[in-house]
Write an enzyme that holds these catalytic residues in place. Sequence first.
Site, PDB file in Angstrom:
ATOM      1  N   GLU A 172       0.840  -1.206   0.000  1.00  7.49           N
ATOM      2  CA  GLU A 172       0.000   0.000   0.000  1.00  7.49           C
ATOM      3  C   GLU A 172       0.874   1.255   0.000  1.00  7.49           C
ATOM      4  O   GLU A 172       0.886   2.005   0.972  1.00  7.49           O
ATOM      5  CB  GLU A 172      -0.873   0.014   1.260  1.00  7.49           C
ATOM      6  CG  GLU A 172      -1.779  -1.187   1.418  1.00  7.49           C
ATOM      7  CD  GLU A 172      -2.453  -1.240   2.788  1.00  7.49           C
ATOM      8  OE1 GLU A 172      -3.578  -1.752   2.861  1.00  7.49           O
ATOM      9  OE2 GLU A 172      -1.862  -0.778   3.788  1.00  7.49           O
ATOM     10  N   ARG A 183       3.432   7.601  -0.028  1.00  8.02           N
ATOM     11  CA  ARG A 183       4.481   8.593  -0.264  1.00  8.02           C
ATOM     12  C   ARG A 183       5.335   8.268  -1.488  1.00  8.02           C
ATOM     13  O   ARG A 183       5.646   9.151  -2.288  1.00  8.02           O
ATOM     14  CB  ARG A 183       5.386   8.655   0.977  1.00  8.02           C
ATOM     15  CG  ARG A 183       6.431   9.762   0.944  1.00  8.02           C
ATOM     16  CD  ARG A 183       7.408   9.629   2.119  1.00  8.02           C
ATOM     17  NE  ARG A 183       6.736   9.340   3.353  1.00  8.02           N
ATOM     18  CZ  ARG A 183       6.251  10.260   4.185  1.00  8.02           C
ATOM     19  NH1 ARG A 183       6.394  11.536   3.898  1.00  8.02           N
ATOM     20  NH2 ARG A 183       5.634   9.902   5.293  1.00  8.02           N
ATOM     21  N   CYS A 228       0.912  35.692   8.991  1.00  8.45           N
ATOM     22  CA  CYS A 228       1.428  36.598  10.015  1.00  8.45           C
ATOM     23  C   CYS A 228       1.974  35.739  11.155  1.00  8.45           C
ATOM     24  O   CYS A 228       1.444  35.735  12.268  1.00  8.45           O
ATOM     25  CB  CYS A 228       0.325  37.520  10.499  1.00  8.45           C
ATOM     26  SG  CYS A 228      -1.151  36.628  10.971  1.00  8.45           S
TER      27      CYS A 228
HETATM   28  C1  LIG Z   1      -0.591   5.692   5.637  1.00  7.09           C
HETATM   29  C2  LIG Z   1      -0.792   4.272   5.307  1.00  7.09           C
HETATM   30  C3  LIG Z   1      -0.160   3.735   4.177  1.00  7.09           C
HETATM   31  C4  LIG Z   1       0.765   4.517   3.291  1.00  7.09           C
HETATM   32  O1  LIG Z   1       1.934   4.888   3.942  1.00  7.09           O
HETATM   33  P1  LIG Z   1       3.167   5.542   3.142  1.00  7.09           P
HETATM   34  O2  LIG Z   1       4.188   5.737   4.206  1.00  7.09           O
HETATM   35  O3  LIG Z   1       2.684   6.805   2.550  1.00  7.09           O
HETATM   36  O4  LIG Z   1       3.573   4.553   2.100  1.00  7.09           O
HETATM   37  C5  LIG Z   1      -0.414   2.416   3.878  1.00  7.09           C
HETATM   38  N1  LIG Z   1      -1.226   1.658   4.646  1.00  7.09           N
HETATM   39  C6  LIG Z   1      -1.831   2.141   5.753  1.00  7.09           C
HETATM   40  C7  LIG Z   1      -2.706   1.260   6.550  1.00  7.09           C
HETATM   41  C8  LIG Z   1      -1.640   3.467   6.110  1.00  7.09           C
HETATM   42  O5  LIG Z   1      -2.224   3.945   7.200  1.00  7.09           O
END
Ligand SMILES: *Cc1c(COP(=O)(O)O)cnc(C)c1O
Length: 393
Positions: free
Chosen positions: A253, A256, A331
């Site tokens: 998953e 980033r 500001c």
């Molecule tokens: C945030 C998250 C990701 C992605 O994380 P990255 O560091 O952006 O790759 C994947 N799986 C779960 C469950 C997350 O909470």
Amino acid sequence: MSPAPRVVRAALRGPRPVYIYDLPTVRARIAELRAALPEGVLVAYAMKANGHPAVVRAALEAGDGLEVASGGELAAAVEAGSGFTLLSGPAKTDDDLRAAVAAGAVINVESPHELRRLAAVAGPARICLRVNRAHAALPGSHRMSGAPTQFGMAEEHLAAAAALARRDGHELLGFHLHAVSNNLDAVAHAAFIRDCVAWSLRAARDLGVDGPLINAGGGFGVDVTGAAAFDLGALADGLRDLTLDRGARLVVEPGRYVAAPAGWYAAEVVDVKRSHGRWFAVVRGGTHHFRLPASWGYSHPFTVLPVEDWPYGFERPGVTGAAVTVAGEQCNPRDVLAADVPVERVRAGDVVLLAGTGAYGWEVAHHDFLRLAHPAFTILDEPPEESPDQFLA
Ligand SMILES: *Cc1c(COP(=O)(O)O)cnc(C)c1O
């Protein structure tokens, strides 16, 4: 490295302040990551890194589905036509659970109570158990497992949770093991994925789960300062002889890793001045659009794009060969994107361009502070081009 001409064009000719998102980069990052991972891996882009509909669509084109972490993201995934959606989050509402079942999403169940609630409010579901295993620390930020956190369930609760899932008629698909964010050590990440696979195959055998989904989560890192890079070759090497027997499927998953290099942020310099011995370039824009430098305490690298037009009949403020602090329009003295960075020249009316702002940029910024205007969003979807220098010359 010079920014690509298409990005420079968008920064100079389009509206500003602006986020520029490049869809070919989104697709290429997913393709490169997939190529480094074992055959048959399922790539579910983590939408929270950048939920712009165009970015999500491009990620779906190149990937297999979406990871979502709220009811709002789930609705966006449905809207985008995601056929393989995974919902996580430690405080899902009853409505979230119902919507996930209706959408056919895989629910990453975070506790035995959530499991019972799921059966009570939404009926049988396709689930993975999110497990907070005991494992060695991974480098990176935001540690989520192998340490006490609000995420997932402890290994010792797994057998009871699996029994409960069966009793309630859920389809137990496998395990969700997302552990960390922004890990730049690809060798360690390969070891982590191998460990996820070995652990899951063991747990699947013990619990009688056939062909488990083994979800190793995200966390593939990007150094936005450009000082280091996640080594995909090392990841591939570390996973080369990994075999997924018993019909198991690996899921990742990435958030980033996919989105960070696909985004740029450009803002116009409104004023250049010297204050108590330091030079400031003040931009229209700032940390309410791109917050990472303020929240992580670093200077984001930037390029000054020269603009020759000067509309006023009086002197143009600027400085050459000096260290400059790029400050925003708030500001608030913490509204700083980069501090004391040497530049060749910067003038009022020039444009400051920040690369690597596509992940956790706009999404985590405090957009509405001071009722300042939001940036524009420019989507690029041309094939990547030629020499990067023609526009800067
Ligand atoms: C945030 C998250 C990701 C992605 O994380 P990255 O560091 O952006 O790759 C994947 N799986 C779960 C469950 C997350 O909470």
